[in-house]
Scaffold this motif. Structure first.
Motif, PDB file in Angstrom:
ATOM      1  N   CYS A 124      62.029  87.661  11.115  1.00  9.03           N
ATOM      2  CA  CYS A 124      61.127  88.146  11.786  1.00  9.03           C
ATOM      3  C   CYS A 124      61.587  89.527  11.826  1.00  9.03           C
ATOM      4  CB  CYS A 124      60.975  87.570  13.122  1.00  9.03           C
ATOM      5  SG  CYS A 124      59.280  87.125  13.467  1.00  9.03           S
ATOM      6  N   THR A 125      60.550  90.483  11.736  1.00  5.61           N
ATOM      7  CA  THR A 125      60.586  91.766  12.077  1.00  5.61           C
ATOM      8  C   THR A 125      59.585  91.965  12.909  1.00  5.61           C
ATOM      9  OG1 THR A 125      59.462  92.615  10.265  1.00  5.61           O
ATOM     10  CG2 THR A 125      61.568  92.415   9.712  1.00  5.61           C
ATOM     11  N   PRO A 126      59.836  93.203  13.715  1.00 10.60           N
ATOM     12  CA  PRO A 126      58.734  93.587  14.848  1.00 10.60           C
ATOM     13  C   PRO A 126      57.534  93.864  13.893  1.00 10.60           C
ATOM     14  CG  PRO A 126      60.866  94.786  15.139  1.00 10.60           C
ATOM     15  CD  PRO A 126      61.224  94.131  14.016  1.00 10.60           C
ATOM     16  N   ALA A 127      57.488  94.478  12.634  1.00  9.54           N
ATOM     17  CA  ALA A 127      56.423  94.685  11.857  1.00  9.54           C
ATOM     18  C   ALA A 127      55.504  93.442  11.661  1.00  9.54           C
ATOM     19  CB  ALA A 127      56.790  95.414  10.745  1.00  9.54           C
ATOM     20  N   THR A 128      56.304  92.314  11.362  1.00 10.97           N
ATOM     21  CA  THR A 128      55.516  91.044  11.028  1.00 10.97           C
ATOM     22  C   THR A 128      54.856  90.552  12.247  1.00 10.97           C
ATOM     23  OG1 THR A 128      57.687  90.107  10.814  1.00 10.97           O
ATOM     24  CG2 THR A 128      56.339  89.904   8.957  1.00 10.97           C
ATOM     25  N   ILE A 129      55.578  90.855  13.477  1.00 10.53           N
ATOM     26  CA  ILE A 129      55.054  90.211  14.747  1.00 10.53           C
ATOM     27  C   ILE A 129      53.733  90.902  15.059  1.00 10.53           C
ATOM     28  CG2 ILE A 129      55.389  90.096  17.268  1.00 10.53           C
ATOM     29  CD1 ILE A 129      58.373  89.573  16.637  1.00 10.53           C
ATOM     30  N   GLU A 130      53.985  92.313  14.850  1.00  5.64           N
ATOM     31  CA  GLU A 130      52.869  93.119  15.260  1.00  5.64           C
ATOM     32  C   GLU A 130      51.591  92.661  14.373  1.00  5.64           C
ATOM     33  OE1 GLU A 130      52.049  94.557  18.238  1.00  5.64           O
ATOM     34  OE2 GLU A 130      54.003  93.698  18.479  1.00  5.64           O
ATOM     35  N   GLY A 131      51.903  92.400  12.927  1.00  5.25           N
ATOM     36  CA  GLY A 131      50.682  92.178  11.950  1.00  5.25           C
ATOM     37  C   GLY A 131      50.211  90.928  12.403  1.00  5.25           C
ATOM     38  N   ASN A 132      51.040  89.687  12.522  1.00  5.97           N
ATOM     39  CA  ASN A 132      50.491  88.519  13.098  1.00  5.97           C
ATOM     40  C   ASN A 132      49.629  88.666  14.341  1.00  5.97           C
ATOM     41  OD1 ASN A 132      51.341  87.183  11.122  1.00  5.97           O
ATOM     42  ND2 ASN A 132      53.257  86.337  12.274  1.00  5.97           N
ATOM     43  N   ARG A 133      50.179  89.476  15.281  1.00  4.14           N
ATOM     44  CA  ARG A 133      49.380  89.836  16.629  1.00  4.14           C
ATOM     45  C   ARG A 133      48.052  90.199  16.065  1.00  4.14           C
ATOM     46  NH1 ARG A 133      51.528  90.307  21.199  1.00  4.14           N
ATOM     47  NH2 ARG A 133      53.562  91.010  20.611  1.00  4.14           N
ATOM     48  N   LYS A 134      48.056  91.090  15.460  1.00  2.00           N
ATOM     49  CA  LYS A 134      46.808  91.718  15.132  1.00  2.00           C
ATOM     50  C   LYS A 134      45.839  90.621  14.261  1.00  2.00           C
ATOM     51  CE  LYS A 134      45.159  96.150  14.101  1.00  2.00           C
ATOM     52  NZ  LYS A 134      45.678  97.336  14.821  1.00  2.00           N
ATOM     53  N   ALA A 135      46.392  89.939  13.272  1.00  3.39           N
ATOM     54  CA  ALA A 135      45.926  89.073  12.411  1.00  3.39           C
ATOM     55  C   ALA A 135      45.142  87.876  13.204  1.00  3.39           C
ATOM     56  CB  ALA A 135      46.726  88.529  11.420  1.00  3.39           C
ATOM     57  N   LEU A 136      45.794  87.366  14.338  1.00  2.00           N
ATOM     58  CA  LEU A 136      45.373  86.483  14.887  1.00  2.00           C
ATOM     59  C   LEU A 136      44.455  86.841  16.200  1.00  2.00           C
ATOM     60  CD1 LEU A 136      48.602  84.166  14.999  1.00  2.00           C
ATOM     61  CD2 LEU A 136      46.395  83.789  13.683  1.00  2.00           C
ATOM     62  N   GLY A 137      44.560  87.967  16.318  1.00  2.00           N
ATOM     63  CA  GLY A 137      43.623  88.510  17.480  1.00  2.00           C
ATOM     64  C   GLY A 137      44.251  88.544  19.023  1.00  2.00           C
ATOM     65  N   TYR A 138      45.691  88.066  18.794  1.00  3.01           N
ATOM     66  CA  TYR A 138      46.275  88.400  20.275  1.00  3.01           C
ATOM     67  C   TYR A 138      46.368  89.577  20.910  1.00  3.01           C
ATOM     68  CZ  TYR A 138      47.745  83.550  18.904  1.00  3.01           C
ATOM     69  OH  TYR A 138      47.822  82.256  18.708  1.00  3.01           O
ATOM     70  N   ASP A 139      45.935  90.790  20.242  1.00  2.00           N
ATOM     71  CA  ASP A 139      46.295  92.071  20.597  1.00  2.00           C
ATOM     72  C   ASP A 139      44.682  92.372  21.736  1.00  2.00           C
ATOM     73  OD1 ASP A 139      44.528  91.713  18.507  1.00  2.00           O
ATOM     74  OD2 ASP A 139      44.938  94.051  17.936  1.00  2.00           O
ATOM     75  N   LYS A 140      43.728  91.573  21.551  1.00  2.00           N
ATOM     76  CA  LYS A 140      42.531  91.692  22.338  1.00  2.00           C
ATOM     77  C   LYS A 140      42.586  91.278  23.700  1.00  2.00           C
ATOM     78  CE  LYS A 140      39.988  93.066  18.282  1.00  2.00           C
ATOM     79  NZ  LYS A 140      40.622  92.222  17.395  1.00  2.00           N
ATOM     80  N   PRO A 141      41.539  91.854  24.416  1.00  3.06           N
ATOM     81  CA  PRO A 141      41.975  91.196  25.851  1.00  3.06           C
ATOM     82  C   PRO A 141      41.389  89.773  25.911  1.00  3.06           C
ATOM     83  CG  PRO A 141      40.132  92.801  25.890  1.00  3.06           C
ATOM     84  CD  PRO A 141      40.848  92.908  24.453  1.00  3.06           C
ATOM     85  N   LEU A 142      42.018  89.148  27.024  1.00  2.00           N
ATOM     86  CA  LEU A 142      41.391  87.704  26.948  1.00  2.00           C
ATOM     87  C   LEU A 142      39.929  87.084  27.007  1.00  2.00           C
ATOM     88  CD1 LEU A 142      43.941  85.676  27.140  1.00  2.00           C
ATOM     89  CD2 LEU A 142      43.446  85.456  29.945  1.00  2.00           C
ATOM     90  N   PRO A 143      39.340  87.638  27.544  1.00  3.86           N
ATOM     91  CA  PRO A 143      37.919  87.214  27.577  1.00  3.86           C
ATOM     92  C   PRO A 143      37.158  87.277  26.232  1.00  3.86           C
ATOM     93  CG  PRO A 143      38.096  88.742  29.593  1.00  3.86           C
ATOM     94  CD  PRO A 143      39.636  89.005  28.656  1.00  3.86           C
ATOM     95  N   VAL A 144      37.791  88.500  25.498  1.00  9.59           N
ATOM     96  CA  VAL A 144      37.322  88.792  24.129  1.00  9.59           C
ATOM     97  C   VAL A 144      37.743  87.663  23.264  1.00  9.59           C
ATOM     98  CG1 VAL A 144      37.421  90.185  22.325  1.00  9.59           C
ATOM     99  CG2 VAL A 144      37.214  91.118  24.552  1.00  9.59           C
ATOM    100  N   GLN A 145      38.966  87.216  23.577  1.00 12.62           N
ATOM    101  CA  GLN A 145      39.722  86.332  22.613  1.00 12.62           C
ATOM    102  C   GLN A 145      39.119  84.785  23.173  1.00 12.62           C
ATOM    103  OE1 GLN A 145      43.812  85.568  22.680  1.00 12.62           O
ATOM    104  NE2 GLN A 145      44.329  87.822  23.095  1.00 12.62           N
ATOM    105  N   TYR A 146      38.582  84.628  24.229  1.00 19.50           N
ATOM    106  CA  TYR A 146      37.995  83.295  24.623  1.00 19.50           C
ATOM    107  C   TYR A 146      36.638  83.269  23.595  1.00 19.50           C
ATOM    108  CZ  TYR A 146      35.823  79.372  27.079  1.00 19.50           C
ATOM    109  OH  TYR A 146      35.285  78.204  27.342  1.00 19.50           O
ATOM    110  N   GLY A 147      35.824  84.439  24.001  1.00 20.22           N
ATOM    111  CA  GLY A 147      34.658  84.562  23.466  1.00 20.22           C
ATOM    112  C   GLY A 147      34.624  84.404  21.711  1.00 20.22           C
ATOM    113  N   LYS A 148      35.944  84.853  21.136  1.00 25.95           N
ATOM    114  CA  LYS A 148      35.908  84.446  19.734  1.00 25.95           C
ATOM    115  C   LYS A 148      36.404  83.167  19.326  1.00 25.95           C
ATOM    116  CE  LYS A 148      37.079  88.712  17.829  1.00 25.95           C
ATOM    117  NZ  LYS A 148      37.328  89.398  16.519  1.00 25.95           N
TER     118      LYS A 148
END
Lengths: 337, 365
Positions: free
Chosen positions: A43-67
């Motif tokens: 794991c590199t910090p870059a892949t973690i950030e990439g995955n975070r973006k890919a899975l939508g974990y960077d968005k606020p909670l209500p937005v994630q629930y909406g998705k």
């Protein structure tokens, strides 16, 4: 009646929404970073950030629930990026509706994992159910009718033992002696009913007995208690005074009235089991929902945990509804309004 | 005629059924062995009953009334109860009959009306289904449609309005009086020559009580059934019965034709029952006189007369006889039977001077 069921169905939907929000919040209350869990050793910090973006974990909670909710009805893409999808579709994973999430551990939509586990759990639950209802209710009736004499003592004694032994112990005992030492049945491994019904049944024997042992014990006690209660009711005396044959007095008059609480308990227990029999499935390594849930927890596969919890909750809530409707069918005094 | 009926209930009788009686009960004993001792619920009960006649059995709760009726129907479990004596119904001794034969007689030759019809009717089946079950249990050849027709007929007969609709309703949809009518219809559906009514009107309000009693009388005239009317209500007995048995602690204390017994009751316990009954024609200032104390435990019965601890008149008997010697059930001056040590002439005197005045309406009120 129809109106009643409709109203209850709306309540089911509301309860499911509440359950999903609760599990969703728990998901993020966990001390682990969900994005960190999606990549393995290299794991590199870059892949973690990439995955975070890919899975939508960077968005606020209500937005994630909406998705998450839109995913259930319309499906969703990981990452949710129309531009990327247009440019390089091979980089985008599509999770078709109803999408309960996407497991990074198995690289599979959660729903597909649940779909493959559900028939296994349902098989164990149904086979166990048939076994425990017949033995439990019959045992309870015999015990009630011979109260205080030796058949009652023997049945209640066996029930007490069954009730006291932990499930994993019964399961291991059966596995070691019946399957391995005496080789009466093969060491169970799940065979789909559609592939081979005979093998399906043969392999289910031990898990079903394991599940049934515990439940049958409590149904013996339940049935015995309610039979004793109804057999001392005035209407039983009335039936006898009409000259009705004793077995009809017991079946048609006694058992019929004792059935209401038994049906209630049976419906709820079956509903609970459809969501997975964790211990039994683990002992026999049947990859049902219970087994999958344990694996998901050890792997910290959060989307899968949320998916299984919601599925299990759905069965329990639905079983409640079915039981309530059955109540009105069984007991004419219950008017559904 | 009345006096003759009174004598027919004498416990001193020849073997076999008595005369032209349809039901003869002789020296019936029902004992329940328990961990604490033997409960002697009924201890030596005898009476005879002819078709078309009614015998009333009165007494407090626990005096053995209901146990008697269930013994006649054979509803006591052989494992729990020891039943002895003789019960002759239409020439056969029911205590020697097989379980299967008894079951066959129940509902066809003898039927029972229970108190509190809400709990005595099955809550999960319609009234019609419960009556139909009674028909089809005893007439295997009758198909469902005919049995239903018979049920409809019976519901109509007992005065249930709109029986075609009511037949498919459940007991909880009936009012108390209607439920009791349905219960009666169920009991009468196979024209049983013996009908046992166990407190049939206790759970009902008074206007409905009168209707139900009326109905039973009419049906008795029509079918000529023998009726055993079990009650604690002396009014019901006076209204319905030809003969009366007053029971106390599992024994008969007084027994005779209803007119004799109510005109000149001779047993102190019967007096107690009469004076404790509220009456409309008595002034309100006049106090009811309850029987003091409680019924005795049926396991540890008192020595001597079973009623002596509660009896106001033990001083009338010289010595300690009430406490040491149980009185026999012997004929009285009026032609009934009574179980009391007080000399018969003195009993009549006490009734006339002490008991009767408290039963009269007070003129000067």
């Amino acid at each position: 009646m129809l109106f009643y069921i409709l109203r209850r169905l709306i309540a089911v939907v509301i309860m499911l929404i509440i359950t999903s929000i609760a599990t969703f919040l728990l998901f993020f209350a966990a001390p682990e970073d969900p994005a960190r869990l999606t990549c393995g050793k290299n794991c590199t910090p870059a892949t973690i950030e990439g995955n975070r973006k890919a899975l939508g974990y960077d968005k606020p909670l209500p937005v994630q629930y909406g998705k998450f909710v839109t995913g259930i009805f319309a499906g969703r893409d990981y990452p949710d990026d129309p531009a990327l999808r247009a440019a390089a579709p091979e980089l985008v994973v599509h999770c078709p509706a109803p999408c309960l999430g996407y497991s990074r551990v198995d690289n599979e939509p959660v729903l597909d994992i649940i779909k493959s586990g559900l028939p296994i759990s349902a098989s164990i639950a149904l086979a166990g159910f048939v076994l425990w209802i017949t033995t439990g209710v019959l045992g309870g009736i015999v015990a009630a009718l011979t109260r205080g004499r030796w058949p009652d003592r023997v049945i209640v004694g066996i029930a007490l033992i069954g009730f006291s032994l932990p499930t994993f112990f019964i399961g291991l005992l059966l596995l070691v002696f019946v399957a391995i030492k005496w080789q009466l049945v093969p060491v169970p491994s799940y065979v789909a009913f559609t592939d081979n019904p005979a093998e399906w049944a043969r392999n289910l024997v031990l898990p079903a007995i394991t599940i049934a042992a515990v439940y049958a014990a409590s149904y013996v006690r339940l049935t015995r208690a309610y039979m004793l209660e109804t057999m001392s009711e005035d209407y039983i005396r009335t039936a006898r005074s009409k000259g009705v044959r004793e077995w009809k007095v017991i079946g048609r008059h006694g058992l019929r009235a004792a059935l209401t609480p038994i049906v209630t308990a049976a419906g709820l227990d079956l509903g609970g089991l459809l969501g997975g029999a964790i211990i039994t499935e683990t002992v026999f390594t049947f990859p049902g929902l219970g087994y999958t849930a344990v694996k998901a927890v050890t792997d910290f596969d959060l989307p899968l945990i949320v998916g299984i919890v919601i599925t299990a909750a759905f069965f329990i809530i639905f079983a409640n509804l079915v039981v309530d409707v059955l109540y009105g069918v069984i007991d004419p005094r219950v008017r559904l309004a | 005629m009345r006096a003759a009926a009174g004598m027919a209930v004498s416990p001193v009788q020849i073997e076999g059924p008595a005369g032209d009686a349809f039901l003869t009960v002789k020296d019936l004993r029902v004992h329940f062995p328990t961990d604490d001792g033997v409960v002697k619920a009924v201890d030596g009960l005898s009476f005879a009953l002819r078709k078309g006649k009614t015998v009333g059995i009165v007494g407090e709760s626990g005096s053995g009334k209901s146990v008697t009726s269930q013994a006649i129907l054979g509803l006591h479990r052989k494992t729990r109860a020891r039943v002895s004596g003789e019960i002759w119904l239409d020439g056969e001794n029911l205590l020697e009959a097989s379980d299967d034969h008894l079951r066959d007689l129940r509902g066809s030759k003898m039927a029972m009306i229970f108190q509190d019809p809400l709990s005595a009717l099955h809550p999960y089946y319609t009234i019609g289904a419960q009556i139909v079950e009674g028909v089809r249990t005893h007439r295997s050849g009758v198909n469902k449609a005919d049995a239903r027709k018979r049920a409809l007929e019976m519901l109509d007969l007992v005065g249930i309005p709109n029986p075609a609709k009511r037949i498919d309703q459940y007991p909880h949809e009936f009012s108390g009086g209607m439920r009791q009518r349905a219960m009666i219809a169920m009991a009468l559906v196979n024209d049983p020559p013996l009908l046992i009514a166990d407190e049939p009107t206790t759970a009902l309000d008074v206007t409905v009580q009168a209707q139900i009693l009326d109905l039973m009388r009419t049906l008795q005239k029509e079918f000529g059934a023998a009726i055993i009317m079990i009650t604690h209500d002396l009014g019901v007995v006076a209204e319905m019965a030809d003969d009366v048995l007053v029971m106390y602690a599992g024994r008969v204390v007084e027994q005779g034709a209803v007119n004799n017994l109510f005109a000149e009751p001779e047993d102190p316990y019967t007096w107690g029952l009469l004076t404790s009954m509220p009456r409309l024609d008595r002034t309100r200032q006049a106090r009811l006189t309850p029987v003091p104390g409680n019924p005795p435990s049926l396991i540890h019965l008192p020595q001597g007369c079973k009623f002596h601890p509660r009896c106001r008149f033990t001083s009338e008997v010289p010595g300690d006889r009430c406490r040491t010697e149980e009185p026999e059930l012997i004929p009285t001056l009026s032609g009934s039977l009574a179980r009391c040590h007080i000399a018969p002439p003195r009993r009549a005197e006490i009734y006339q001077t002490v008991v009767k005045p408290s039963l009269q309406p007070e003129e000067h009120a």
